[in-house]
Enzyme design. Structure first.
Site, PDB file in Angstrom:
ATOM      1  CG  HIS A   1      -1.056   4.758   5.107  1.00 43.14           C
ATOM      2  ND1 HIS A   1      -1.109   4.686   3.743  1.00 43.14           N
ATOM      3  CD2 HIS A   1      -1.271   3.491   5.553  1.00 43.14           C
ATOM      4  CE1 HIS A   1      -1.338   3.445   3.372  1.00 43.14           C
ATOM      5  NE2 HIS A   1      -1.453   2.699   4.455  1.00 43.14           N
TER       6      HIS A   1
ATOM      7  CG  HIS B   1      -6.113   1.341   2.379  1.00 42.37           C
ATOM      8  ND1 HIS B   1      -5.340   1.836   1.353  1.00 42.37           N
ATOM      9  CD2 HIS B   1      -5.237   0.858   3.301  1.00 42.37           C
ATOM     10  CE1 HIS B   1      -4.073   1.645   1.620  1.00 42.37           C
ATOM     11  NE2 HIS B   1      -3.981   1.058   2.810  1.00 42.37           N
TER      12      HIS B   1
ATOM     13  CB  CYS C   1      -0.976  -0.032   1.168  1.00 47.78           C
ATOM     14  SG  CYS C   1      -2.161  -1.383   0.993  1.00 47.78           S
TER      15      CYS C   1
END
Lengths: 335, 400
Positions: free
Chosen positions: B292, B329, B158
């Site tokens: 994040h 996400h 990610c």
């Protein structure tokens, strides 16, 4: 989006220059760990493939002690074992990789495929399985085992991606982002060999499994150059010649390890090398080692004490890459 | 100045909008793209919601004889859609340099996973097998562009969409290309929804980054693509309207766990410090952090701790936002979309909020821009990313 994938092609100007090579101080190849279907260590590369090898040349699964490796995948075990071998070959204590001054660059074309397939096919899969579907789980096990906490990049693809990885590793060393870099490639195909058997047009078989790890330190002599391009269609031959011209730039390599596959690219490469490297010793790695290829080529070149510089070429699908290695050598190919 | 790396164009596909204008409008007005997943079966899963792109508004042309090689891969279509807008905003749709001078660097956590699902079922032939590889969507984009320069596929989980921009900038600095399209992409699919489901990382509640009640993330899908150029090249072609500058990139490994972040955040701290070093800036220069901010207990606490260590006494004065509650996400796309958010914040003088924030957490005590966009024109933004495998990445961005 209304256009086809050709839609932009006519807008590309034709007058600009073609491929160019980047150059950077060469690192020292301090240690090599090589556990592959060719056999452990560079000597296995001399003997080629087992007689009658077809389809897949498997690599034995290393037996690593400890509870932590109980649930790790085969590709993780190969990665850790190859790294251990490289550290030993470099004459280092394993603790020498620990900390934020060691970088890690991982490359693979297939190192996730078995775990992905297993998770896709088994609806009963648990928390033990899903984390290992991520390609980053392979280098992760290495960073955990050796305490590596420096720069960290994973590149996906075949042999040209390994050249990209070598380039970025050298870049970290040259820019001071790291004092030492582990370049690691792992390919594990056995569990998905039926899928790859259906995709034989993508590669030159038989597929060679395994792991190769290189320990690179900053160098003080020579440089490396890297160029790459997409070689496809009627212009494929010209693309190959442009890449080689850009990398060589008049330098005459003493050794050429060719990764070019497919008759058209091989012919184009040979024509360019007749001009650019007429006196070079040439050889080709047996089988299709994917991302292992360029790292194994460097391992073998070091083991044979071949004169510098070395030219390593690589292809994967339509990519063609070349790396000129004019750098230092550490150790003596002891692995 | 001549070696500065400019971001001259950007394009997006997200659950809240499929162009920059609608993406931006959704971010600042607090639109959430989270909904029940409709594209694949989820009824047997504990969590059935995500940031799904319901319909790609301008789908690629139906195959004709000319574009017979166009893949069915959803990730590739996302990339092409975003790349087209990126070229438009860069003014390059009709002016790209020669094919050999165009590079492509794409990050992804899942690659061509929907092709992999087809390939394992025995469908799709060679095309699905090639597309199932992690570099499949990247190659499709390069082919659509007719680009023959360097093609790199990055997978730092990610954090991929940050790493790709950093490597793309290096290609320009090294003279390997004159234009680089860099970004990230991932699609929501049963594979990953089921994976995070078994990990119990998904929330049945709202995604609440940095809130005391946070208890997990929701997944999303999308793509972000930016056009990177050297400043001197952009100036030479008369392009004066860059979105911003890519000043620095850093990455680092945790070396602690295959999925969980280092509780001390040492890898993230190294990545941030490397990015600031490459940018030639002190931490005091940072006036916005795009975190994040997944909404998991561990991630948000670790990020907060690291930001306090790096930013020091100024940490409480620097706005920190997360757009995961807007989009879910988006994995490999997340970092690139967050970079684009930072660039648009600098352009519009407005910082999008962190949604669903209501109850402060003593472990997360920074200024998270709760719920309402804030008037601020950041000059230097820091974007942070973490991923499976102990991957960490940071980017430092400058206003134009």
């Amino acid at each position: 989006v209304t256009g086809s994938w050709h839609a932009l092609a006519p807008t590309l100007a034709a007058a600009s220059p073609g491929a160019t090579a980047a150059r950077i101080p060469a690192p020292v190849l301090r240690g090599v760990g090589l556990l592959t279907g060719w056999g452990d260590g560079p000597p296995g590369l001399h003997s080629g493939l087992p007689h009658g090898a077809r389809g897949l040349v498997p690599a034995p699964t290393p037996a690593l002690p400890g509870e932590r490796f109980r649930r790790a995948t085969r590709e993780c075990l190969l990665a850790v074992a190859a790294t251990r071998a490289a550290v030993t070959d470099a004459g280092l204590d394993p603790a020498a990789l620990a900390g934020d001054r060691t970088g890690i660059l991982y490359v693979s074309a297939t190192g996730y495929a078995a775990a992905n397939r297993a998770f896709l096919e088994d609806e009963a899969s648990t928390t033990l399985h899903f984390p290992y579907t991520s390609p980053s789980s392979v280098p992760a096990e290495v960073t955990i085992e050796f305490g590596v906490r420096g720069p960290y990049v994973n590149l996906m693809g075949g042999a040209p991606a390994a050249l990209q990885g070598l380039w970025y590793a050298a870049r970290w060393l040259a820019t001071g982002a790291a004092d030492r870099v582990l370049v690691l490639a792992v390919e594990a195909v056995h569990e998905v060999r039926d899928l790859f058997a259906r995709a034989r047009r993508l590669y030159r078989g038989p597929l060679v499994e395994g792991a190769v790890a290189l320990v690179l330190d900053p160098g003080s002599a020579g440089e490396i150059a890297w160029a790459s391009g997409v070689a496809t269609g009627a212009e494929a031959g010209k693309a190959v010649a442009d890449v080689l011209d850009a990398v060589l730039a008049g330098t005459r390599p003493a050794l050429v390890v060719s990764g070019a596959s497919g008759a058209r690219l091989r012919d184009a490469e040979e024509r360019a090398l007749v001009r650019g490297a007429p006196a070079a010793t040439g050889w080709r790695l047996p089988g299709e080692p994917l991302a292992l290829g360029p790292l194994a080529a460097l391992a073998r070149a070091r083991a044979t004490a071949a004169a510098l510089p070395w030219l390593v070429t690589a292809t994967w699908q339509n990519d063609y890459g070349a790396l000129l290695w004019g750098g230092g050598l550490g150790g003596g190919g002891r692995c | 100045v001549s070696d500065a790396i400019l971001i001259t164009g950007a394009g997006v596909v997200t659950p809240i909008g499929q162009d920059l204008d609608s993406f931006w409008a959704g971010l600042v007005t607090g639109v959430s793209g989270i909904s029940e997943i409709e594209r694949f079966p989820v009824k047997d899963l504990r969590v059935t919601r995500g940031g799904e792109v319901k319909k790609l508004l301008r789908a690629p042309a139906v195959r004709s004889g000319e574009d017979d090689g166009w893949p069915d891969c959803r990730a590739s279509r996302f990339l092409v859609h975003a790349a087209r807008e990126a070229l438009d905003t860069a003014g390059l749709r009709t002016g790209l340099p020669s094919p050999a001078r165009v590079g492509v660097v794409i990050g992804t956590a899942l690659g061509g996973i929907d092709d992999a699902e087809r390939a394992v079922r025995g469908e799709g032939g060679l095309r699905s097998l090639a597309g199932a590889l992690y570099d499949g969507p990247t190659r499709d984009l390069a082919r659509w562009l007719a680009a023959t320069g360097p093609v790199l596929a990055v997978s730092t989980a990610c954090a991929s969409g940050a790493t790709s921009l950093g490597l793309g900038a290096d290609l320009l600095r090294d003279g390997r290309a004159d234009v680089v399209l860099a970004g990230g992409v991932d699609v929501l699919c049963r594979f990953v929804q089921r994976g995070f489901n078994v990990l119990r990382s998904l929330t049945r509640d709202l995604v609440r980054p940095f809130d005391r009640r946070r208890n997990g993330l929701l997944l999303g899908e999308g793509a972000g693509v930016v056009v990177l150029e050297r400043a001197r090249d952009a100036e030479a072609r008369g392009h004066g309207g860059s979105l911003g500058r890519l000043l620095g990139h850093g990455s680092a490994a945790d070396g602690v766990h295959v999925t969980a972040p280092d509780p001390e955040g040492r890898g993230l701290e190294v990545a941030i410090r490397l990015a600031l070093r490459e940018a030639g800036l002190a931490p005091e220069a940072v006036d916005l952090v795009s975190a994040h901010g997944t909404g998991t207990s561990a991630n948000d606490r670790v990020e907060t701790e690291v930001l306090k260590r790096v930013l020091g006494r100024r940490a409480h004065a620097v706005p920190v936002n997360s757009i995961k509650a807007h989009l879910g996400h988006t994995m490999g796309a997340a970092a690139t979309l967050e970079v684009i958010m930072c660039l648009l914040a600098a352009r519009h003088g407005l910082v999008p909020p962190t949604l669903h924030y209501g109850e402060p957490d003593s472990d997360c005590d920074l200024d998270y821009v709760p719920n309402v966009a804030r008037r601020l024109r950041p000059k230097v933004a820091l974007s942070t990313s973490l991923g499976f495998g102990g991957c960490n990445a940071a980017l430092v961005l400058g206003a134009p």
